[in-house]
Design a protein around this motif. Structure first.
Motif, PDB file in Angstrom:
ATOM      1  N   ILE A 142      31.558 -20.058  34.251  1.00  0.00           N
ATOM      2  CA  ILE A 142      31.006 -19.777  35.472  1.00  0.00           C
ATOM      3  C   ILE A 142      30.785 -18.460  35.385  1.00  0.00           C
ATOM      4  N   ASP A 143      29.726 -17.887  35.930  1.00  0.00           N
ATOM      5  CA  ASP A 143      29.550 -16.216  35.956  1.00  0.00           C
ATOM      6  C   ASP A 143      29.558 -15.860  37.243  1.00  0.00           C
ATOM      7  N   LEU A 144      29.083 -16.681  38.249  1.00  0.00           N
ATOM      8  CA  LEU A 144      28.967 -16.159  39.773  1.00  0.00           C
ATOM      9  C   LEU A 144      29.495 -17.258  40.550  1.00  0.00           C
ATOM     10  N   GLN A 145      30.151 -16.774  41.580  1.00  0.00           N
ATOM     11  CA  GLN A 145      30.741 -17.573  42.629  1.00  0.00           C
ATOM     12  C   GLN A 145      29.741 -17.220  43.694  1.00  0.00           C
ATOM     13  N   LEU A 146      29.181 -18.071  44.696  1.00  0.00           N
ATOM     14  CA  LEU A 146      28.412 -17.985  45.823  1.00  0.00           C
ATOM     15  C   LEU A 146      29.319 -18.550  46.942  1.00  0.00           C
ATOM     16  N   THR A 147      28.775 -17.891  48.003  1.00  0.00           N
ATOM     17  CA  THR A 147      29.257 -18.629  49.398  1.00  0.00           C
ATOM     18  C   THR A 147      28.317 -18.361  50.489  1.00  0.00           C
ATOM     19  N   ARG A 148      28.111 -19.225  51.341  1.00  0.00           N
ATOM     20  CA  ARG A 148      27.402 -19.062  52.217  1.00  0.00           C
ATOM     21  C   ARG A 148      27.533 -20.170  53.305  1.00  0.00           C
ATOM     22  N   GLY A 149      27.678 -20.050  54.363  1.00  0.00           N
ATOM     23  CA  GLY A 149      27.976 -21.004  55.703  1.00  0.00           C
ATOM     24  C   GLY A 149      29.496 -22.082  55.482  1.00  0.00           C
ATOM     25  N   GLY A 150      30.350 -21.163  54.767  1.00  0.00           N
ATOM     26  CA  GLY A 150      31.638 -21.806  54.527  1.00  0.00           C
ATOM     27  C   GLY A 150      31.606 -22.664  53.263  1.00  0.00           C
ATOM     28  N   GLU A 151      30.594 -22.807  52.626  1.00  0.00           N
ATOM     29  CA  GLU A 151      30.488 -23.425  51.377  1.00  0.00           C
ATOM     30  C   GLU A 151      30.372 -22.740  50.087  1.00  0.00           C
ATOM     31  N   THR A 152      30.884 -23.352  49.015  1.00  0.00           N
ATOM     32  CA  THR A 152      30.882 -22.568  47.698  1.00  0.00           C
ATOM     33  C   THR A 152      30.124 -23.107  46.629  1.00  0.00           C
ATOM     34  N   PHE A 153      29.281 -22.131  45.928  1.00  0.00           N
ATOM     35  CA  PHE A 153      28.278 -22.707  44.976  1.00  0.00           C
ATOM     36  C   PHE A 153      28.740 -21.772  43.628  1.00  0.00           C
ATOM     37  N   LEU A 154      28.384 -22.440  42.678  1.00  0.00           N
ATOM     38  CA  LEU A 154      28.714 -22.041  40.955  1.00  0.00           C
ATOM     39  C   LEU A 154      27.639 -21.917  40.330  1.00  0.00           C
ATOM     40  N   VAL A 155      27.656 -20.604  39.744  1.00  0.00           N
ATOM     41  CA  VAL A 155      26.298 -20.419  38.782  1.00  0.00           C
ATOM     42  C   VAL A 155      26.621 -20.008  37.449  1.00  0.00           C
ATOM     43  N   GLN A 156      25.794 -20.718  36.337  1.00  0.00           N
ATOM     44  CA  GLN A 156      25.966 -20.368  35.019  1.00  0.00           C
ATOM     45  C   GLN A 156      24.719 -19.644  34.706  1.00  0.00           C
ATOM     46  N   CYS A 157      24.595 -18.672  34.200  1.00  0.00           N
ATOM     47  CA  CYS A 157      23.682 -17.725  33.712  1.00  0.00           C
ATOM     48  C   CYS A 157      23.397 -17.861  32.211  1.00  0.00           C
ATOM     49  N   LYS A 158      22.322 -18.191  31.540  1.00  0.00           N
ATOM     50  CA  LYS A 158      22.206 -18.317  30.376  1.00  0.00           C
ATOM     51  C   LYS A 158      20.803 -17.748  29.801  1.00  0.00           C
ATOM     52  N   GLN A 159      20.993 -16.659  29.303  1.00  0.00           N
ATOM     53  CA  GLN A 159      20.012 -15.549  28.843  1.00  0.00           C
ATOM     54  C   GLN A 159      19.822 -16.088  27.411  1.00  0.00           C
ATOM     55  N   TRP A 160      19.148 -16.995  27.156  1.00  0.00           N
ATOM     56  CA  TRP A 160      18.883 -17.842  25.938  1.00  0.00           C
ATOM     57  C   TRP A 160      17.346 -17.607  25.751  1.00  0.00           C
ATOM     58  N   LYS A 161      17.110 -16.947  24.636  1.00  0.00           N
ATOM     59  CA  LYS A 161      15.435 -16.747  24.317  1.00  0.00           C
ATOM     60  C   LYS A 161      15.059 -17.806  23.241  1.00  0.00           C
ATOM     61  N   ALA A 162      15.765 -17.990  22.347  1.00  0.00           N
ATOM     62  CA  ALA A 162      15.468 -18.745  21.401  1.00  0.00           C
ATOM     63  C   ALA A 162      15.418 -20.319  21.179  1.00  0.00           C
ATOM     64  N   TYR A 163      16.180 -20.931  22.364  1.00  0.00           N
ATOM     65  CA  TYR A 163      16.141 -22.389  22.461  1.00  0.00           C
ATOM     66  C   TYR A 163      16.223 -22.874  23.753  1.00  0.00           C
ATOM     67  N   LYS A 164      16.050 -24.088  24.156  1.00  0.00           N
ATOM     68  CA  LYS A 164      16.019 -24.596  25.593  1.00  0.00           C
ATOM     69  C   LYS A 164      17.786 -24.817  25.745  1.00  0.00           C
ATOM     70  N   VAL A 165      17.836 -24.542  27.063  1.00  0.00           N
ATOM     71  CA  VAL A 165      19.196 -24.982  27.793  1.00  0.00           C
ATOM     72  C   VAL A 165      19.241 -26.472  27.774  1.00  0.00           C
ATOM     73  N   SER A 166      20.529 -27.004  26.978  1.00  0.00           N
ATOM     74  CA  SER A 166      20.530 -28.660  26.967  1.00  0.00           C
ATOM     75  C   SER A 166      21.367 -29.171  28.107  1.00  0.00           C
ATOM     76  N   VAL A 167      21.445 -30.521  28.035  1.00  0.00           N
ATOM     77  CA  VAL A 167      22.105 -31.206  28.950  1.00  0.00           C
ATOM     78  C   VAL A 167      23.526 -30.867  29.026  1.00  0.00           C
ATOM     79  N   ASN A 168      24.156 -30.429  27.934  1.00  0.00           N
ATOM     80  CA  ASN A 168      25.535 -30.333  27.711  1.00  0.00           C
ATOM     81  C   ASN A 168      26.005 -29.213  28.800  1.00  0.00           C
ATOM     82  N   VAL A 169      25.152 -28.231  28.819  1.00  0.00           N
ATOM     83  CA  VAL A 169      25.417 -26.894  29.802  1.00  0.00           C
ATOM     84  C   VAL A 169      25.737 -27.446  31.353  1.00  0.00           C
ATOM     85  N   VAL A 170      24.642 -28.407  31.697  1.00  0.00           N
ATOM     86  CA  VAL A 170      24.564 -28.961  32.957  1.00  0.00           C
ATOM     87  C   VAL A 170      25.921 -29.806  33.245  1.00  0.00           C
ATOM     88  N   ARG A 171      26.271 -30.693  32.300  1.00  0.00           N
ATOM     89  CA  ARG A 171      27.192 -31.364  32.374  1.00  0.00           C
ATOM     90  C   ARG A 171      28.704 -30.519  32.690  1.00  0.00           C
TER      91      ARG A 171
END
Length: 286
Positions: A142-171
């Motif tokens: 997890i690269d970023l943690q966001l908060t707004r309205g009392g809720e927390t959101f998590l962010v993964q950043c993938k600076q990938w140029k050569a291939y697609k982001v797979s389902v494993n990252v989302v899982r």
């Protein structure tokens, strides 16, 4: 997520000021100096009863720590505030650079660290409070943690140029969301996602933002920062300024009056301001 090294107290103070707005670090430095200086100048009596010797030692220790801390802590906070200001300017520069690049090459060519800064600033400009957790590199957690309205959101950043982001990252993100009871999550990439990744994200409160969508977000938040330019109405004209004619004989300014008697009663005429009667004005004009 990569394990972060254990930080000391000084680094914790610096890091705290660095993640806050720069002015908050400055205020904290002033308050810290005022509080610690009070303890540093306090007198510690050495004439105490035998049973109060421990209290005297504690007071002396606090005084010694405050003597050094009154300078060290504010300096660390001010350094963190400077780092916060520099970092904020860099983030704003990244947003402006990507927004100014129409073909998206600037977004695809930046390194993973600048990419995380860009994404964090984009969310910050969308109204989130952003904490950079430091995922640990180009392929961390997890690269970023966001908060707004009392809720927390998590962010993964993938600076990938050569291939697609797979389902494993989302899982992986979904598992961390469940562990931390986050309200939602985002996976952001400069590239694209596989069909399996998009299918898995549906119905799980996970938003996938690819390079094209991120470019649109950056363009939108950059445009919202520009002041609105209001064009003048085409019907608007400059106000007309009435020009008073000068008396053709004596050159003094004239004012418009209405005749009250005589054959021209009720008609308007010009009269010199230097004359006290209608007769004098007519004599001057004639």
């Amino acid at each position: 997520m990569a394990r972060r090294r254990k930080e000391g107290l000084a680094e914790d103070i610096f890091s705290l000021a660095a993640i806050l707005p720069w002015w908050a670090g400055v205020v904290m430095a002033i308050v810290a100096y005022a509080v610690l200086h009070r303890f540093a100048v306090a007198e510690v009596s050495t004439n105490v009863a035998p049973g109060q010797m421990g209290q005297m030692v504690v007071r002396q220790l606090v005084k010694s720590l405050a003597t050094w801390g009154q300078y060290l802590v504010p300096l660390l906070l001010l350094a963190g505030a400077a780092a916060s200001a520099i970092g904020r300017r860099k983030r704003q520069g990244l947003v402006a650079e990507v927004a100014a690049n129409a073909d998206g090459a600037a977004l695809r060519s930046m390194n993973w660290r600048d990419f995380e800064l860009l994404v964090g600033e984009a969310f910050r400009l969308r109204g989130y409070t952003v904490t950079e957790t430091g995922g640990g590199g180009a392929d961390g957690g997890i690269d970023l943690q966001l908060t707004r309205g009392g809720e927390t959101f998590l962010v993964q950043c993938k600076q990938w140029k050569a291939y697609k982001v797979s389902v494993n990252v989302v899982r992986e993100l979904y598992g961390v969301m469940a562990a931390q009871a986050a309200a939602g999550g985002f996976v952001v990439t400069s590239g694209v996602f596989t069909a399996d990744a998009r299918s898995f994200a549906q119905g799980r409160n996970i938003e996938l933002i690819d390079g094209t969508a991120l470019k649109k977000i950056v363009d939108a938040v950059q445009a919202s920062k520009k002041p609105e330019v209001i064009s003048p109405s085409p019907q608007a004209t400059e106000p007309t300024v009435a020009v008073k004619p000068a008396c053709p004989r004596c050159g003094s300014a004239m004012v418009k009056r209405v005749a009250k008697q005589g054959a021209n009663a009720g008609n308007a005429f010009w009269r010199s301001e230097e004359h006290t009667s209608e007769l004098q004005s007519r004599q001057c004009i004639s």
